[in-house]
Scaffold this motif. Structure first.
Motif, mmCIF file in Angstrom:
data_model
loop_
_atom_site.group_PDB
_atom_site.id
_atom_site.type_symbol
_atom_site.label_atom_id
_atom_site.label_comp_id
_atom_site.label_asym_id
_atom_site.label_seq_id
_atom_site.Cartn_x
_atom_site.Cartn_y
_atom_site.Cartn_z
ATOM 1 N N ASP A 74 0.831 -1.207 0.000
ATOM 2 C CA ASP A 74 0.000 0.000 0.000
ATOM 3 C C ASP A 74 0.864 1.257 0.000
ATOM 4 N N ALA A 75 1.963 1.220 0.732
ATOM 5 C CA ALA A 75 2.853 2.382 0.792
ATOM 6 C C ALA A 75 3.468 2.661 -0.576
ATOM 7 N N GLU A 76 3.880 1.618 -1.275
ATOM 8 C CA GLU A 76 4.467 1.799 -2.605
ATOM 9 C C GLU A 76 3.427 2.289 -3.602
ATOM 10 N N VAL A 77 2.216 1.763 -3.500
ATOM 11 C CA VAL A 77 1.134 2.222 -4.372
ATOM 12 C C VAL A 77 0.864 3.704 -4.132
ATOM 13 N N LEU A 78 0.739 4.082 -2.877
ATOM 14 C CA LEU A 78 0.415 5.469 -2.555
ATOM 15 C C LEU A 78 1.540 6.412 -2.952
ATOM 16 N N ARG A 79 2.777 5.971 -2.812
ATOM 17 C CA ARG A 79 3.886 6.829 -3.236
ATOM 18 C C ARG A 79 3.828 7.080 -4.741
ATOM 19 N N GLU A 80 3.499 6.051 -5.508
ATOM 20 C CA GLU A 80 3.383 6.260 -6.952
ATOM 21 C C GLU A 80 2.254 7.228 -7.285
ATOM 22 N N VAL A 81 1.142 7.115 -6.579
ATOM 23 C CA VAL A 81 0.046 8.061 -6.809
ATOM 24 C C VAL A 81 0.507 9.482 -6.486
ATOM 25 N N MET A 82 1.268 9.647 -5.413
ATOM 26 C CA MET A 82 1.763 10.978 -5.054
ATOM 27 C C MET A 82 2.678 11.540 -6.134
ATOM 28 N N ARG A 83 3.468 10.684 -6.749
ATOM 29 C CA ARG A 83 4.375 11.148 -7.799
ATOM 30 C C ARG A 83 3.593 11.573 -9.046
ATOM 31 N N TRP A 84 2.583 10.797 -9.413
ATOM 32 C CA TRP A 84 1.729 11.200 -10.531
ATOM 33 C C TRP A 84 0.947 12.464 -10.180
ATOM 34 N N LYS A 85 0.506 12.555 -8.955
ATOM 35 C CA LYS A 85 -0.230 13.749 -8.530
ATOM 36 C C LYS A 85 0.673 14.983 -8.605
ATOM 37 N N THR A 86 1.957 14.794 -8.341
ATOM 38 C CA THR A 86 2.895 15.906 -8.459
ATOM 39 C C THR A 86 3.067 16.321 -9.913
ATOM 40 N N ILE A 87 3.038 15.362 -10.826
ATOM 41 C CA ILE A 87 3.090 15.707 -12.250
ATOM 42 C C ILE A 87 1.830 16.468 -12.654
ATOM 43 N N PHE A 88 0.681 16.054 -12.125
ATOM 44 C CA PHE A 88 -0.577 16.723 -12.462
ATOM 45 C C PHE A 88 -0.657 18.125 -11.854
ATOM 46 N N PHE A 89 -0.147 18.283 -10.634
ATOM 47 C CA PHE A 89 -0.212 19.560 -9.913
ATOM 48 C C PHE A 89 1.174 19.915 -9.359
ATOM 49 N N PRO A 90 2.110 20.251 -10.236
ATOM 50 C CA PRO A 90 3.506 20.420 -9.821
ATOM 51 C C PRO A 90 3.721 21.474 -8.733
ATOM 52 N N LYS A 91 3.163 22.644 -8.928
ATOM 53 C CA LYS A 91 3.432 23.734 -7.991
ATOM 54 C C LYS A 91 2.901 23.421 -6.595
ATOM 55 N N ASN A 92 1.676 22.951 -6.507
ATOM 56 C CA ASN A 92 1.073 22.658 -5.205
ATOM 57 C C ASN A 92 1.807 21.545 -4.472
ATOM 58 N N LEU B 14 8.267 29.872 -4.600
ATOM 59 C CA LEU B 14 8.188 28.864 -5.659
ATOM 60 C C LEU B 14 7.260 29.353 -6.769
ATOM 61 N N GLN B 15 7.837 29.807 -7.870
ATOM 62 C CA GLN B 15 7.055 30.375 -8.964
ATOM 63 C C GLN B 15 7.300 29.677 -10.299
ATOM 64 N N SER B 16 8.289 28.810 -10.359
ATOM 65 C CA SER B 16 8.754 28.310 -11.648
ATOM 66 C C SER B 16 7.919 27.170 -12.223
ATOM 67 N N LEU B 17 7.119 26.510 -11.405
ATOM 68 C CA LEU B 17 6.378 25.339 -11.864
ATOM 69 C C LEU B 17 4.944 25.684 -12.248
ATOM 70 N N PRO B 18 4.377 24.980 -13.236
ATOM 71 C CA PRO B 18 2.962 25.211 -13.586
ATOM 72 C C PRO B 18 2.042 24.728 -12.477
ATOM 73 N N GLY B 19 0.873 25.343 -12.385
ATOM 74 C CA GLY B 19 -0.071 24.952 -11.353
ATOM 75 C C GLY B 19 -0.756 23.641 -11.649
ATOM 76 N N MET B 20 -1.017 23.372 -12.937
ATOM 77 C CA MET B 20 -1.726 22.152 -13.305
ATOM 78 C C MET B 20 -1.313 21.713 -14.700
ATOM 79 N N VAL B 21 -1.137 20.418 -14.884
ATOM 80 C CA VAL B 21 -0.846 19.841 -16.194
ATOM 81 C C VAL B 21 -2.043 18.998 -16.608
ATOM 82 N N GLY B 22 -2.559 19.249 -17.797
ATOM 83 C CA GLY B 22 -3.766 18.563 -18.236
ATOM 84 C C GLY B 22 -4.994 19.325 -17.786
#
Length: 239
Positions: free
Chosen positions: A195-213, A229-237
């Motif tokens: 479960d920990a490994e699954v959730l970590r992967e979701v967090m990494r994808w979530k970071t790609i989707f919402f980099p700045k946050n 922190l201003q350099s990253l987009p707020g949302m991808v997709g």
């Protein structure tokens, strides 16, 4: 007159679609540039999983997680060693092709928009398959995702860190949410990840989707100042 109006509307829609595609590609390109800079130029096609194997999750207890911030703190202990945003970016934002790519439809960190679109559509058939044919996996999924563990579209639709109800129904139907659910459910069904490994992967994808946050949250967890922190987009997709 009516035909001319219809043609004008169609042309406008085509132009709008082209602009949205171009904007998404710009976001992805900008994000990739930031990650390459932070990580010293990670090569394309690199197999990526769990922070590059830099942190063990053997003792991670997901049952105690009640927020996205707590998930990040629990699943990315290496954040305690960071000094600035570049370190946080290198840890939180993956690149290349994950080892589970084929099992989840060929998704890749390097094309998050296309991957998200695939995952968000796949989720519905995957959900029915798991519910009907793999009830043990379904119950495990509910045990992790039907709690405020961060498996959600938290930063675009305001549903908070829990993306499904207690019986597994989506709390928001935007593309980010079913995509996040598909990652969790797909990994539980097709890999031996904990479960920990699954959730970590979701967090990494979530970071790609919402980099700045997500990077800002990681910096907060690490006790670093994220206010600049201003350099990253707020949302991808798009939603």
């Amino acid at each position: 007159m009516e035909e001319k109006t219809t043609t004008t509307i169609l042309v406008s829609l085509l132009v709008l679609s082209a602009l949205l595609i171009a904007f998404n590609q710009y976001q992805v390109s900008a994000l990739t540039g930031m990650v390459d800079s932070a990580s010293g130029g990670v090569s394309k096609g690199r197999i990526s999983f769990g922070g590059g194997g830099t942190a063990s999750l053997d003792k991670a207890d997901t049952s105690q997680i009640t927020s996205t911030a707590m998930a990040i703190k629990t699943l990315f202990p290496e954040l305690s060693q960071i000094t600035d945003e570049n370190d946080a970016i290198a840890i939180m934002i993956p690149t290349g092709t994950p080892e589970y790519s084929e099992a989840l439809g060929g998704i890749t960190f390097d094309d998050p928009v296309v991957s998200m679109e695939y995952l968000s559509k796949w989720y519905y058939s995957l959900k029915e398959e798991v519910k009907q044919q793999h009830p043990d996996v379904w119950q495990r999924y509910l045990g992790l995702a039907a709690r405020p563990t961060g498996i959600s579209c938290e930063y675009c639709c305001g549903v908070g860190p829990q993306g499904i109800t207690s019986d597994g129904e989506l709390r928001c139907g935007c593309a980010h949410n079913p995509a996040a659910q598909a990652i969790a459910l797909g990994l539980m069904l097709n890999t031996d990840y904990s479960d920990a490994e699954v959730l970590r992967e979701v967090m990494r994808w979530k970071t790609i989707f919402f980099p700045k946050n997500m990077v800002a949250l990681a910096m907060d967890v690490a006790g670093k100042d994220a206010s600049q922190l201003q350099s990253l987009p707020g949302m991808v997709g798009g939603c």
